[in-house]
Scaffold this motif. Structure first.
Motif, PDB file in Angstrom:
ATOM      1  N   GLY A 264      14.266   8.749   1.460  1.00 49.37           N
ATOM      2  CA  GLY A 264      14.905   7.939   0.419  1.00 49.37           C
ATOM      3  C   GLY A 264      13.917   7.263  -0.505  1.00 49.37           C
ATOM      4  N   LEU A 265      12.635   7.320  -0.170  1.00 47.13           N
ATOM      5  CA  LEU A 265      11.594   6.776  -1.045  1.00 47.13           C
ATOM      6  C   LEU A 265      10.854   7.934  -1.697  1.00 47.13           C
ATOM      7  CD1 LEU A 265       9.982   4.053   1.275  1.00 47.13           C
ATOM      8  CD2 LEU A 265      11.757   3.732  -0.434  1.00 47.13           C
ATOM      9  N   ASP A 266      10.560   7.815  -2.987  1.00 45.68           N
ATOM     10  CA  ASP A 266       9.747   8.859  -3.598  1.00 45.68           C
ATOM     11  C   ASP A 266       8.278   8.582  -3.262  1.00 45.68           C
ATOM     12  OD1 ASP A 266       8.599   7.087  -5.554  1.00 45.68           O
ATOM     13  OD2 ASP A 266      10.255   7.483  -6.937  1.00 45.68           O
ATOM     14  N   ALA A 267       7.409   9.510  -3.617  1.00 43.36           N
ATOM     15  CA  ALA A 267       5.998   9.408  -3.249  1.00 43.36           C
ATOM     16  C   ALA A 267       5.354   8.123  -3.777  1.00 43.36           C
ATOM     17  CB  ALA A 267       5.224  10.633  -3.752  1.00 43.36           C
ATOM     18  N   ALA A 268       5.679   7.739  -5.005  1.00 41.29           N
ATOM     19  CA  ALA A 268       5.089   6.522  -5.589  1.00 41.29           C
ATOM     20  C   ALA A 268       5.561   5.277  -4.837  1.00 41.29           C
ATOM     21  CB  ALA A 268       5.449   6.419  -7.071  1.00 41.29           C
ATOM     22  N   GLU A 269       6.845   5.257  -4.469  1.00 38.31           N
ATOM     23  CA  GLU A 269       7.366   4.112  -3.708  1.00 38.31           C
ATOM     24  C   GLU A 269       6.711   4.027  -2.338  1.00 38.31           C
ATOM     25  OE1 GLU A 269      11.953   3.621  -5.267  1.00 38.31           O
ATOM     26  OE2 GLU A 269      11.457   5.365  -4.009  1.00 38.31           O
ATOM     27  N   ALA A 270       6.530   5.184  -1.700  1.00 37.95           N
ATOM     28  CA  ALA A 270       5.901   5.204  -0.381  1.00 37.95           C
ATOM     29  C   ALA A 270       4.450   4.716  -0.474  1.00 37.95           C
ATOM     30  CB  ALA A 270       5.962   6.613   0.208  1.00 37.95           C
ATOM     31  N   GLU A 271       3.730   5.156  -1.493  1.00 36.99           N
ATOM     32  CA  GLU A 271       2.345   4.700  -1.691  1.00 36.99           C
ATOM     33  C   GLU A 271       2.289   3.191  -1.923  1.00 36.99           C
ATOM     34  OE1 GLU A 271      -0.650   6.259  -1.430  1.00 36.99           O
ATOM     35  OE2 GLU A 271       0.465   7.999  -0.705  1.00 36.99           O
ATOM     36  N   ARG A 272       3.209   2.706  -2.734  1.00 40.29           N
ATOM     37  CA  ARG A 272       3.253   1.265  -3.007  1.00 40.29           C
ATOM     38  C   ARG A 272       3.576   0.483  -1.736  1.00 40.29           C
ATOM     39  NH1 ARG A 272       7.186  -2.449  -6.214  1.00 40.29           N
ATOM     40  NH2 ARG A 272       5.784  -4.164  -6.655  1.00 40.29           N
ATOM     41  N   LEU A 273       4.499   0.994  -0.939  1.00 39.61           N
ATOM     42  CA  LEU A 273       4.855   0.336   0.311  1.00 39.61           C
ATOM     43  C   LEU A 273       3.653   0.265   1.248  1.00 39.61           C
ATOM     44  CD1 LEU A 273       6.864  -0.901   2.303  1.00 39.61           C
ATOM     45  CD2 LEU A 273       7.510   1.441   2.952  1.00 39.61           C
ATOM     46  N   VAL A 274       2.929   1.357   1.381  1.00 37.95           N
ATOM     47  CA  VAL A 274       1.742   1.370   2.242  1.00 37.95           C
ATOM     48  C   VAL A 274       0.716   0.361   1.732  1.00 37.95           C
ATOM     49  CG1 VAL A 274      -0.216   2.765   3.031  1.00 37.95           C
ATOM     50  CG2 VAL A 274       2.094   3.715   3.095  1.00 37.95           C
ATOM     51  N   ALA A 275       0.507   0.328   0.426  1.00 35.89           N
ATOM     52  CA  ALA A 275      -0.443  -0.645  -0.152  1.00 35.89           C
ATOM     53  C   ALA A 275       0.009  -2.071   0.133  1.00 35.89           C
ATOM     54  CB  ALA A 275      -0.592  -0.411  -1.652  1.00 35.89           C
TER      55      ALA A 275
ATOM     56  N   ASP B  75      -3.936  -7.433   5.854  1.00 38.64           N
ATOM     57  CA  ASP B  75      -5.154  -8.177   5.516  1.00 38.64           C
ATOM     58  C   ASP B  75      -4.903  -9.684   5.517  1.00 38.64           C
ATOM     59  OD1 ASP B  75      -6.565  -5.813   5.265  1.00 38.64           O
ATOM     60  OD2 ASP B  75      -6.438  -5.768   3.073  1.00 38.64           O
ATOM     61  N   ASN B  76      -3.759 -10.106   4.968  1.00 37.01           N
ATOM     62  CA  ASN B  76      -3.414 -11.531   4.949  1.00 37.01           C
ATOM     63  C   ASN B  76      -3.361 -12.099   6.368  1.00 37.01           C
ATOM     64  OD1 ASN B  76      -3.122 -11.388   2.169  1.00 37.01           O
ATOM     65  ND2 ASN B  76      -0.893 -11.292   2.230  1.00 37.01           N
ATOM     66  N   VAL B  77      -2.702 -11.373   7.256  1.00 41.44           N
ATOM     67  CA  VAL B  77      -2.564 -11.850   8.638  1.00 41.44           C
ATOM     68  C   VAL B  77      -3.918 -11.811   9.347  1.00 41.44           C
ATOM     69  CG1 VAL B  77      -1.440 -11.418  10.863  1.00 41.44           C
ATOM     70  CG2 VAL B  77      -0.121 -11.229   8.741  1.00 41.44           C
ATOM     71  N   ARG B  78      -4.676 -10.744   9.158  1.00 43.52           N
ATOM     72  CA  ARG B  78      -6.010 -10.648   9.765  1.00 43.52           C
ATOM     73  C   ARG B  78      -6.883 -11.816   9.304  1.00 43.52           C
ATOM     74  NH1 ARG B  78      -7.509  -5.912   8.044  1.00 43.52           N
ATOM     75  NH2 ARG B  78      -6.873  -4.762   9.870  1.00 43.52           N
ATOM     76  N   ASN B  79      -6.864 -12.119   8.011  1.00 41.07           N
ATOM     77  CA  ASN B  79      -7.667 -13.229   7.477  1.00 41.07           C
ATOM     78  C   ASN B  79      -7.213 -14.565   8.047  1.00 41.07           C
ATOM     79  OD1 ASN B  79      -9.189 -11.445   5.952  1.00 41.07           O
ATOM     80  ND2 ASN B  79      -7.945 -11.713   4.118  1.00 41.07           N
ATOM     81  N   ALA B  80      -5.906 -14.739   8.221  1.00 36.35           N
ATOM     82  CA  ALA B  80      -5.390 -15.983   8.798  1.00 36.35           C
ATOM     83  C   ALA B  80      -5.847 -16.132  10.250  1.00 36.35           C
ATOM     84  CB  ALA B  80      -3.864 -16.020   8.716  1.00 36.35           C
ATOM     85  N   ILE B  81      -5.839 -15.033  10.984  1.00 39.55           N
ATOM     86  CA  ILE B  81      -6.300 -15.069  12.378  1.00 39.55           C
ATOM     87  C   ILE B  81      -7.781 -15.431  12.426  1.00 39.55           C
ATOM     88  CG2 ILE B  81      -6.781 -13.654  14.421  1.00 39.55           C
ATOM     89  CD1 ILE B  81      -4.172 -12.104  13.706  1.00 39.55           C
TER      90      ILE B  81
END
Length: 159
Positions: free
Chosen positions: A120-131, A138-144
């Motif tokens: 249901g996601l096109d390739a661009a949406e999937a790439e954006r989701l992964v990003a 990264d946010n959670v890792r930095n907070a830890i």
């Protein structure tokens, strides 16, 4: 006006993670492997020669639990323990030739699971989701790291 975070985000993420694990378990079962064994094989595929203690740390697993998994994988002829030349007590882990066809099947399975999850996601949406997920990670890792002073927050990366 501040942008309030969606209170359902964490619940949705936890539920998604649980469902993907459940689906992966179901798909791997016919291959005679568990998701935990799959994680061990996948990590060794990327980094052969790890000590058992290093692998336990990377997989965030108790050493005794990992030892049982490794015992079963050794019994099935998929991995082997080799003595460490510099430390007699340590064993290093290596894939056996029999693991390669299974890893190829697991790679196909990972692709099927990914395709199902991203339907249901096109390739661009999937790439954006992964990003976006990488940013969140990264946010959670930095907070830890900021909160604990721990400078070694690793990914589990389960296959």
């Amino acid at each position: 006006m501040t942008n309030q975070p969606n209170p359902q985000f964490i619940f949705a993420l936890f539920e998604l993670s649980r469902l993907i694990r459940l689906h992966a378990d179901h798909k791997a079962r016919p291959l005679g492997i568990t998701r935990a064994q799959w994680a061990v094989l996948a990590k060794l595929e990327r980094t052969e020669g790890l000590k058992q203690s290093e692998l336990a740390d990377l997989l965030e697993m108790q050493p005794i639990t990992l030892t049982r998994l490794i015992d079963r994988l050794c019994d099935n002829g998929l991995i082997e323990r080799r003595s460490d030349a510099s430390d007699r007590r340590a064993k290093r882990l290596y894939l056996m030739p029999a693991a390669r066809p299974l890893l190829n099947q697991l790679a196909l399975l990972r692709g099927e699971i990914t395709t199902t999850a991203l339907a249901g996601l096109d390739a661009a949406e999937a790439e954006r989701l992964v990003a976006q997920l990488e940013t969140i990670k990264d946010n959670v890792r930095n907070a830890i790291q900021a909160g604990s002073g721990d400078h070694d927050v690793r990914e589990s990366g389960h296959g």
